[in-house]
Design a protein around this motif. Structure first.
Motif, PDB file in Angstrom:
ATOM      1  N   THR A 286      -1.042  -2.337  -7.735  1.00 35.15           N
ATOM      2  CA  THR A 286       0.073  -2.227  -8.680  1.00 35.15           C
ATOM      3  C   THR A 286       1.347  -2.837  -8.099  1.00 35.15           C
ATOM      4  O   THR A 286       2.024  -3.636  -8.750  1.00 35.15           O
ATOM      5  CB  THR A 286       0.307  -0.753  -9.065  1.00 35.15           C
TER       6      THR A 286
ATOM      7  N   ASP B 296       2.234   1.802  -3.476  1.00 33.10           N
ATOM      8  CA  ASP B 296       1.180   2.306  -4.363  1.00 33.10           C
ATOM      9  C   ASP B 296       0.939   3.794  -4.104  1.00 33.10           C
ATOM     10  O   ASP B 296       0.868   4.598  -5.036  1.00 33.10           O
ATOM     11  CB  ASP B 296      -0.134   1.546  -4.151  1.00 33.10           C
ATOM     12  N   GLN B 297       0.810   4.164  -2.840  1.00 36.69           N
ATOM     13  CA  GLN B 297       0.517   5.554  -2.497  1.00 36.69           C
ATOM     14  C   GLN B 297       1.678   6.479  -2.831  1.00 36.69           C
ATOM     15  O   GLN B 297       1.472   7.575  -3.356  1.00 36.69           O
ATOM     16  CB  GLN B 297       0.154   5.670  -1.024  1.00 36.69           C
TER      17      GLN B 297
ATOM     18  N   LYS C 231       0.835  -1.202   0.000  1.00 32.59           N
ATOM     19  CA  LYS C 231       0.000   0.000   0.000  1.00 32.59           C
ATOM     20  C   LYS C 231       0.868   1.250   0.000  1.00 32.59           C
ATOM     21  O   LYS C 231       0.601   2.206  -0.733  1.00 32.59           O
ATOM     22  CB  LYS C 231      -0.927   0.008   1.228  1.00 32.59           C
TER      23      LYS C 231
ATOM     24  N   GLY D 233       1.647   7.014  -6.458  1.00 37.58           N
ATOM     25  CA  GLY D 233       0.393   7.475  -7.044  1.00 37.58           C
ATOM     26  C   GLY D 233      -0.234   6.430  -7.947  1.00 37.58           C
ATOM     27  O   GLY D 233      -1.021   6.750  -8.833  1.00 37.58           O
ATOM     28  N   ASP D 234       0.123   5.162  -7.715  1.00 36.91           N
ATOM     29  CA  ASP D 234      -0.413   4.059  -8.516  1.00 36.91           C
ATOM     30  C   ASP D 234      -1.725   3.556  -7.930  1.00 36.91           C
ATOM     31  O   ASP D 234      -1.998   3.735  -6.741  1.00 36.91           O
ATOM     32  CB  ASP D 234       0.582   2.891  -8.556  1.00 36.91           C
ATOM     33  N   LYS D 235      -2.514   2.890  -8.763  1.00 34.62           N
ATOM     34  CA  LYS D 235      -3.765   2.335  -8.266  1.00 34.62           C
ATOM     35  C   LYS D 235      -3.478   1.136  -7.354  1.00 34.62           C
ATOM     36  O   LYS D 235      -2.419   0.490  -7.452  1.00 34.62           O
ATOM     37  CB  LYS D 235      -4.692   1.940  -9.411  1.00 34.62           C
ATOM     38  N   LYS D 236      -4.448   0.858  -6.485  1.00 32.17           N
ATOM     39  CA  LYS D 236      -4.329  -0.271  -5.557  1.00 32.17           C
ATOM     40  C   LYS D 236      -4.015  -1.548  -6.319  1.00 32.17           C
ATOM     41  O   LYS D 236      -4.633  -1.834  -7.344  1.00 32.17           O
ATOM     42  CB  LYS D 236      -5.654  -0.437  -4.788  1.00 32.17           C
TER      43      LYS D 236
ATOM     44  N   TYR E 155      -3.789  -2.074   3.330  1.00 34.25           N
ATOM     45  CA  TYR E 155      -5.184  -1.853   2.940  1.00 34.25           C
ATOM     46  C   TYR E 155      -6.117  -2.496   3.956  1.00 34.25           C
ATOM     47  O   TYR E 155      -5.801  -3.527   4.542  1.00 34.25           O
ATOM     48  CB  TYR E 155      -5.440  -2.428   1.543  1.00 34.25           C
TER      49      TYR E 155
END
Length: 86
Positions: free
Chosen positions: A23, A14-15, A11, A18-21, A63
């Motif tokens: 990735t 990803d954050q 997570k 700036g990638d989608k959950k 998550y």
């Protein structure tokens, strides 16, 4: 797990990027065969590491829906970033 070692959750990667959950998880799955558990990542199982997983959830490092957690070490983190930036 080495409590003093810096780790990154999927997570967090990803954050940070700036990638989608999911990735970072997909990248991890592609690289997993080349990784060594305990050196490149730690696998936390809900049945054995429930307390630690809950602490990660409360700290918003994983998550909300995460059941079993993966924490990457410096080596694993660098490999995932290299793969994603590839």
């Amino acid at each position: 797990m080495a409590k003093t070692e810096k780790t990154w959750s999927l997570k967090e990667i990803d954050q940070q990027r700036g990638d989608k959950k999911g990735t970072a998880f997909l990248a991890f799955k592609q690289l997993k065969d080349s990784f060594d558990e305990g050196r490149d990542y730690y696998y936390l199982s809900a049945s054995q590491d429930g307390r630690e997983i809950e602490q990660l959830r409360q700290a918003e490092r994983i998550y909300e829906s995460t059941v079993n957690a993966i924490l990457l070490t410096e080596g694993g983190y660098s490999a995932v970033l290299d793969y994603l930036d590839g």
